[in-house]
Scaffold this motif. Structure first.
Motif, mmCIF file in Angstrom:
data_model
loop_
_atom_site.group_PDB
_atom_site.id
_atom_site.type_symbol
_atom_site.label_atom_id
_atom_site.label_comp_id
_atom_site.label_asym_id
_atom_site.label_seq_id
_atom_site.Cartn_x
_atom_site.Cartn_y
_atom_site.Cartn_z
ATOM 1 N N SER A 118 47.566 22.100 45.183
ATOM 2 C CA SER A 118 48.084 22.575 43.903
ATOM 3 C C SER A 118 47.094 23.563 43.281
ATOM 4 O O SER A 118 45.919 23.219 43.070
ATOM 5 C CB SER A 118 48.314 21.388 42.965
ATOM 6 O OG SER A 118 48.691 21.831 41.678
ATOM 7 N N LEU A 119 47.566 24.766 43.002
ATOM 8 C CA LEU A 119 46.732 25.792 42.376
ATOM 9 C C LEU A 119 47.383 26.276 41.083
ATOM 10 O O LEU A 119 48.603 26.508 41.044
ATOM 11 C CB LEU A 119 46.538 26.990 43.303
ATOM 12 C CG LEU A 119 45.821 26.774 44.636
ATOM 13 C CD1 LEU A 119 45.743 28.085 45.407
ATOM 14 C CD2 LEU A 119 44.425 26.210 44.405
ATOM 15 N N ARG A 120 46.576 26.401 40.059
ATOM 16 C CA ARG A 120 47.017 27.046 38.825
ATOM 17 C C ARG A 120 46.548 28.488 38.904
ATOM 18 O O ARG A 120 45.346 28.748 39.041
ATOM 19 C CB ARG A 120 46.411 26.356 37.609
ATOM 20 C CG ARG A 120 46.879 26.886 36.255
ATOM 21 C CD ARG A 120 48.293 26.464 35.961
ATOM 22 N NE ARG A 120 48.726 26.884 34.628
ATOM 23 C CZ ARG A 120 49.985 26.794 34.203
ATOM 24 N NH1 ARG A 120 50.912 26.285 35.006
ATOM 25 N NH2 ARG A 120 50.312 27.184 32.997
ATOM 26 N N ILE A 121 47.491 29.427 38.874
ATOM 27 C CA ILE A 121 47.140 30.821 39.078
ATOM 28 C C ILE A 121 47.706 31.696 37.965
ATOM 29 O O ILE A 121 48.583 31.275 37.198
ATOM 30 C CB ILE A 121 47.657 31.346 40.436
ATOM 31 C CG1 ILE A 121 49.181 31.291 40.481
ATOM 32 C CG2 ILE A 121 47.040 30.558 41.587
ATOM 33 C CD1 ILE A 121 49.796 31.956 41.691
ATOM 34 N N SER A 122 47.188 32.902 37.909
ATOM 35 C CA SER A 122 47.780 33.951 37.071
ATOM 36 C C SER A 122 48.375 34.977 38.027
ATOM 37 O O SER A 122 47.657 35.566 38.840
ATOM 38 C CB SER A 122 46.713 34.605 36.188
ATOM 39 O OG SER A 122 47.222 35.776 35.567
ATOM 40 N N ARG A 123 49.690 35.166 37.954
ATOM 41 C CA ARG A 123 50.397 36.030 38.910
ATOM 42 C C ARG A 123 51.079 37.185 38.187
ATOM 43 O O ARG A 123 51.594 37.022 37.084
ATOM 44 C CB ARG A 123 51.401 35.221 39.705
ATOM 45 C CG ARG A 123 52.298 36.028 40.632
ATOM 46 C CD ARG A 123 53.086 35.126 41.551
ATOM 47 N NE ARG A 123 52.223 34.526 42.586
ATOM 48 C CZ ARG A 123 52.639 33.618 43.463
ATOM 49 N NH1 ARG A 123 53.897 33.182 43.425
ATOM 50 N NH2 ARG A 123 51.813 33.129 44.372
ATOM 51 N N GLU B 141 58.630 46.231 33.923
ATOM 52 C CA GLU B 141 57.251 46.031 33.436
ATOM 53 C C GLU B 141 56.563 44.927 34.239
ATOM 54 O O GLU B 141 57.193 43.954 34.648
ATOM 55 C CB GLU B 141 57.265 45.654 31.957
ATOM 56 C CG GLU B 141 57.697 46.778 31.037
ATOM 57 C CD GLU B 141 57.603 46.372 29.575
ATOM 58 O OE1 GLU B 141 57.254 45.190 29.319
ATOM 59 O OE2 GLU B 141 57.876 47.212 28.705
ATOM 60 N N ARG B 142 55.269 45.125 34.447
ATOM 61 C CA ARG B 142 54.454 44.142 35.175
ATOM 62 C C ARG B 142 53.613 43.360 34.165
ATOM 63 O O ARG B 142 52.824 43.946 33.417
ATOM 64 C CB ARG B 142 53.538 44.862 36.176
ATOM 65 C CG ARG B 142 54.311 45.547 37.282
ATOM 66 C CD ARG B 142 53.465 46.615 37.969
ATOM 67 N NE ARG B 142 52.232 46.068 38.530
ATOM 68 C CZ ARG B 142 52.123 45.590 39.768
ATOM 69 N NH1 ARG B 142 53.190 45.574 40.562
ATOM 70 N NH2 ARG B 142 50.976 45.140 40.210
ATOM 71 N N ASN B 143 53.779 42.062 34.153
ATOM 72 C CA ASN B 143 53.034 41.193 33.242
ATOM 73 C C ASN B 143 52.455 40.020 34.024
ATOM 74 O O ASN B 143 52.991 39.627 35.070
ATOM 75 C CB ASN B 143 53.942 40.657 32.124
ATOM 76 C CG ASN B 143 54.480 41.766 31.253
ATOM 77 O OD1 ASN B 143 53.730 42.490 30.621
ATOM 78 N ND2 ASN B 143 55.809 41.925 31.243
ATOM 79 N N ARG B 144 51.388 39.489 33.479
ATOM 80 C CA ARG B 144 50.779 38.306 34.106
ATOM 81 C C ARG B 144 51.345 37.042 33.481
ATOM 82 O O ARG B 144 51.508 36.958 32.269
ATOM 83 C CB ARG B 144 49.263 38.330 33.945
ATOM 84 C CG ARG B 144 48.578 39.284 34.896
ATOM 85 C CD ARG B 144 47.103 38.949 35.060
ATOM 86 N NE ARG B 144 46.530 39.685 36.177
ATOM 87 C CZ ARG B 144 46.550 39.288 37.436
ATOM 88 N NH1 ARG B 144 47.128 38.134 37.749
ATOM 89 N NH2 ARG B 144 46.017 40.010 38.395
ATOM 90 N N GLN B 145 51.593 36.056 34.343
ATOM 91 C CA GLN B 145 52.074 34.767 33.884
ATOM 92 C C GLN B 145 51.286 33.662 34.570
ATOM 93 O O GLN B 145 50.985 33.759 35.763
ATOM 94 C CB GLN B 145 53.567 34.589 34.195
ATOM 95 C CG GLN B 145 54.487 35.481 33.397
ATOM 96 C CD GLN B 145 55.954 35.207 33.699
ATOM 97 O OE1 GLN B 145 56.294 34.230 34.380
ATOM 98 N NE2 GLN B 145 56.830 36.057 33.193
ATOM 99 N N GLU B 146 50.957 32.638 33.777
ATOM 100 C CA GLU B 146 50.320 31.459 34.364
ATOM 101 C C GLU B 146 51.383 30.585 34.996
ATOM 102 O O GLU B 146 52.468 30.396 34.434
ATOM 103 C CB GLU B 146 49.577 30.658 33.284
ATOM 104 C CG GLU B 146 48.165 31.126 33.028
ATOM 105 C CD GLU B 146 47.374 30.103 32.222
ATOM 106 O OE1 GLU B 146 47.602 28.888 32.413
ATOM 107 O OE2 GLU B 146 46.544 30.524 31.407
ATOM 108 N N MET B 147 51.070 30.036 36.166
ATOM 109 C CA MET B 147 52.010 29.135 36.834
ATOM 110 C C MET B 147 51.249 28.236 37.800
ATOM 111 O O MET B 147 50.142 28.567 38.239
ATOM 112 C CB MET B 147 53.070 29.944 37.597
ATOM 113 C CG MET B 147 52.521 30.847 38.674
ATOM 114 S SD MET B 147 53.839 31.832 39.464
ATOM 115 C CE MET B 147 54.251 32.944 38.141
#
Length: 418
Positions: free
Chosen positions: A227-232, A241-247
């Motif tokens: 399990s990894l918590r990443i910003s993608r 538009e390109r945005n970062r989301q935590e998931m």
């Protein structure tokens, strides 16, 4: 020709920047000793920036304290009066000192002396009265000396922590990530990383250093889900538009993870599906901003992580899991610092904070010639009620200094020949 000249001047500027960082950190360290000494009323003979011949000197007429700037900008010192303590064991004429040169009088003999010999007249004062000896380093109480010895490292840590806090709030925390992912038909895309992903957590634990990620994955096997918590980076289908989301994502490992030491992380990157080019893992990095209180807390934890990594490396060296060639001496440090610090002000803050924490921890290690060793000798004196021979202590520190210098030269040489 012009481009070559600019390149040379750029290299010189980068090296000077690295030397400046080291000089500031060492000066701040010595200032910590000086400040604590002043507060506790130690007598200080000289505060010097640099080594070698002095290019500037100023003497305080009231305290006789000398401030000097010297030619070689790779160090400095705060010289306390009587710090080596040798003058307490051997007077100026070189004759040895004995606690009892003659047998003591018994109580009866003392009474007879008082009756038969007239009392001596008080001596007439001749010239100016001798100045009291108070303030000498080894005449101060052990706890006061320990405070002065530790103050240098504490000042280094406080400056480093300040720089880390400023960097995290101004730019965000630098997180490791994926610069280029390895394409594979064997593993499903939904269980694979994508280019631009930044690692925030692994197996529910916050990440600060690459070694944290290695610790979380070490021992896991191929096909395991982690399990990894990443910003993608996510692209909006309508606006583009390109945005970062935590998931939080489940990643399937592509090989067993067996981390041998802090410098060998290839298993980790290969298991996560990060591409390799010419034997180098295509690991990226990016700044990520957290909330106010989380950023503040992460600044402290990050500084502790850096300190802990030093002890981890020492342990790996002692057990043989890490070779000496993985280390670097002063030349390697300046080279690395110049390369990192010259890229941006953010990198300057990061490397300065990193060096500050390293300098603080290293100086407190119980290695002869370092502050940590002097603290050990002071604690022994405190427990025994008397010091170990000052001459023996001075020899131990002198030998330790020579060995440290030789070790630093050796690891630098190994960097060039291996």
């Amino acid at each position: 020709m012009g481009n070559n000249l600019l390149s040379v001047w750029g290299t010189i500027g980068s090296v000077l920047l690295a030397v400046l960082i080291l000089l500031v950190m060492i000066t701040v360290h010595e200032f910590g000793h000086w400040l604590a000494g002043k507060i506790l009323k130690f007598k200080i003979n000289e505060f010097s920036i640099g080594f070698g011949p002095a290019i500037f000197k100023h003497k305080n007429k009231k305290t006789d304290e000398v401030f000097a700037v010297r030619v070689i900008p790779l160090g400095g010192y705060c010289a306390f009066d009587g710090e080596d303590g040798l003058e307490e064991e051997t007077p100026a004429d070189g004759t040895p000192v004995f606690e009892e040169e003659f047998p003591r009088e018994t109580a009866a003999e003392a009474q007879v002396s008082e009756k038969t010999e007239p009392a001596a007249a008080p001596a007439e004062p001749v010239g100016q009265a001798e100045k009291p000896r108070g303030g000498k380093f080894n005449e101060k109480k052990p706890w006061q000396r320990i405070i002065v010895l530790v103050a240098g490292a504490l000042m280094n840590y406080l400056l480093a922590l300040f720089l880390i806090v400023v960097c995290f709030f101004a730019y965000g925390q630098t997180m490791a990530g994926v610069y280029k992912a390895e394409a594979s038909e064997e593993f499903a895309a939904e269980y694979s990383l994508k280019e631009g992903d930044l690692f925030l957590q692994a197996e529910g634990k916050n990440l600060y250093l690459s070694t944290d990620l290695a610790s979380a994955l070490n021992g896991k096997k191929k096909w395991d889900l982690v399990s990894l918590r990443i910003s993608r980076i996510v692209v909006d289908e309508e606006s583009g538009e390109r945005n970062r989301q935590e998931m939080t994502v489940e990643i399937q490992l592509r090989r067993d993870v067996n981390v041998r030491n802090s410098a060998d992380l290839d298993d980790v990157w290969q298991a996560l599906g990060i591409a390799f080019e010419d034997g180098v893992a295509q690991v990226g990095s990016g700044s990520y901003r957290f909330g106010f209180f989380e950023t503040l807390g992460r600044s402290f934890v990050y500084s502790f992580k850096i300190a802990g990594s030093i002890f981890k490396v020492i342990g790996e060296l002692l057990t043989g899991n890490l070779g000496i060639s993985a280390l670097g001496g002063p030349i390697t440090t300046i080279k690395m610092t110049s390369q990192v610090a010259s890229h941006s002000f953010r990198n300057f803050l990061e490397i300065a904070g990193f060096i500050g924490v390293n300098l603080a921890v290293f100086n407190l290690l119980p290695i002869p010639a370092l502050d940590g060793s002097k603290v050990v000798f002071t604690v022994i004196e405190w427990i025994r009620g008397k010091p170990i021979s000052r001459k023996v202590e001075a020899v131990i520190h002198a030998v330790g200094f020579v060995l440290l210098l030789g070790f630093a030269v050796l690891v630098d040489i190994l960097q060039f020949i291996l």
